[in-house]
Write a protein that holds these residues in place. Structure first.
Motif, mmCIF file in Angstrom:
data_model
loop_
_atom_site.group_PDB
_atom_site.id
_atom_site.type_symbol
_atom_site.label_atom_id
_atom_site.label_comp_id
_atom_site.label_asym_id
_atom_site.label_seq_id
_atom_site.Cartn_x
_atom_site.Cartn_y
_atom_site.Cartn_z
ATOM 1 N N LYS A 80 0.859 -1.183 0.000
ATOM 2 C CA LYS A 80 0.000 0.000 0.000
ATOM 3 C C LYS A 80 0.896 1.234 0.000
ATOM 4 O O LYS A 80 1.309 1.714 1.046
ATOM 5 N N TRP A 118 0.340 4.357 2.177
ATOM 6 C CA TRP A 118 0.564 4.259 3.617
ATOM 7 C C TRP A 118 2.042 4.450 3.911
ATOM 8 O O TRP A 118 2.895 3.954 3.183
ATOM 9 N N GLY A 119 2.335 5.090 5.003
ATOM 10 C CA GLY A 119 3.716 5.184 5.447
ATOM 11 C C GLY A 119 4.152 3.853 6.037
ATOM 12 O O GLY A 119 3.326 2.992 6.378
ATOM 13 N N LEU A 145 5.397 3.180 8.922
ATOM 14 C CA LEU A 145 4.950 2.972 10.306
ATOM 15 C C LEU A 145 3.515 2.451 10.332
ATOM 16 O O LEU A 145 3.216 1.493 11.051
ATOM 17 N N LYS A 146 2.633 3.039 9.542
ATOM 18 C CA LYS A 146 1.240 2.584 9.496
ATOM 19 C C LYS A 146 1.155 1.149 8.979
ATOM 20 O O LYS A 146 0.393 0.332 9.505
ATOM 21 N N GLN A 147 1.951 0.835 7.958
ATOM 22 C CA GLN A 147 1.953 -0.523 7.413
ATOM 23 C C GLN A 147 2.330 -1.524 8.505
ATOM 24 O O GLN A 147 1.678 -2.564 8.651
ATOM 25 N N TYR A 148 3.370 -1.214 9.265
ATOM 26 C CA TYR A 148 3.821 -2.140 10.302
ATOM 27 C C TYR A 148 2.835 -2.236 11.462
ATOM 28 O O TYR A 148 2.623 -3.318 12.014
ATOM 29 N N ILE A 149 2.223 -1.129 11.835
ATOM 30 C CA ILE A 149 1.254 -1.167 12.942
ATOM 31 C C ILE A 149 0.054 -2.033 12.564
ATOM 32 O O ILE A 149 -0.380 -2.892 13.339
ATOM 33 N N VAL A 150 -0.484 -1.831 11.354
ATOM 34 C CA VAL A 150 -1.640 -2.622 10.920
ATOM 35 C C VAL A 150 -1.236 -4.090 10.743
ATOM 36 O O VAL A 150 -1.955 -4.994 11.175
#
Length: 155
Positions: free
Chosen positions: A77, A80-81, A83-88
């Protein structure tokens, strides 16, 4: 269904089951009983037969593999940054992995639950740090190539 998704599902299932069988092998070696334990006794108690418990274990470990295989798509994606990719990704994989592993192999104590959560989180953070380092290196190499390409066109 998109061919890539189907390949991820089948491949994830096979890898999940294979890793699950390896984990079960090592768990079985630590269980003191006469024969090989295809499933831990606490998990087998949920089922009318050992065969049903084995099938359930295979399906659950396959589900873990499918989850990780499909969750990897989150990294594609572009909007998405990182950080957001890893959090999700962390949330999705943890929601599936932790309860299944607790159900299949871990004695249900608070200490074990915290240990499992800490090991998952620790492994995830180490993986993220390595991935971040590799991504940063790759970006540096791409930028160097672009700069060199720009210098060639300027001359």
């Amino acid at each position: 269904m998109h061919k890539d998704i189907l390949i991820r599902i089948v491949g994830g299932f096979v890898i999940g089951v294979t890793l699950g069988l390896l984990v079960q092998f090592f768990v079985a070696m630590g269980i003191e009983q006469e024969g090989y334990a295809w499933v831990v006794p606490e998990f087998q108690a949920f089922f009318p037969s050992e065969a049903m418990a084995i099938i359930a274990q295979i399906l659950l470990t396959g589900l873990i593999g499918i989850t990780f295989a499909l969750a990897a798509l989150l990294f594609e994606k572009a909007r998405w940054g990182m950080l957001k990719q890893y959090i999700v990704h962390f949330a999705v994989t943890a929601i599936v992995w932790i309860p299944i592993v607790m159900t299949l192999w871990m004695p249900k104590t608070m200490a074990n639950m915290f240990s499992l959560l800490a090991s998952f989180l620790g492994t995830y953070v180490m993986t993220w740090l390595l991935q971040y380092k590799f991504s940063k290196r790759d970006i540096g190499q791409i930028n160097a190539m672009l700069k060199k390409e720009g210098e060639l066109h300027d001359n």
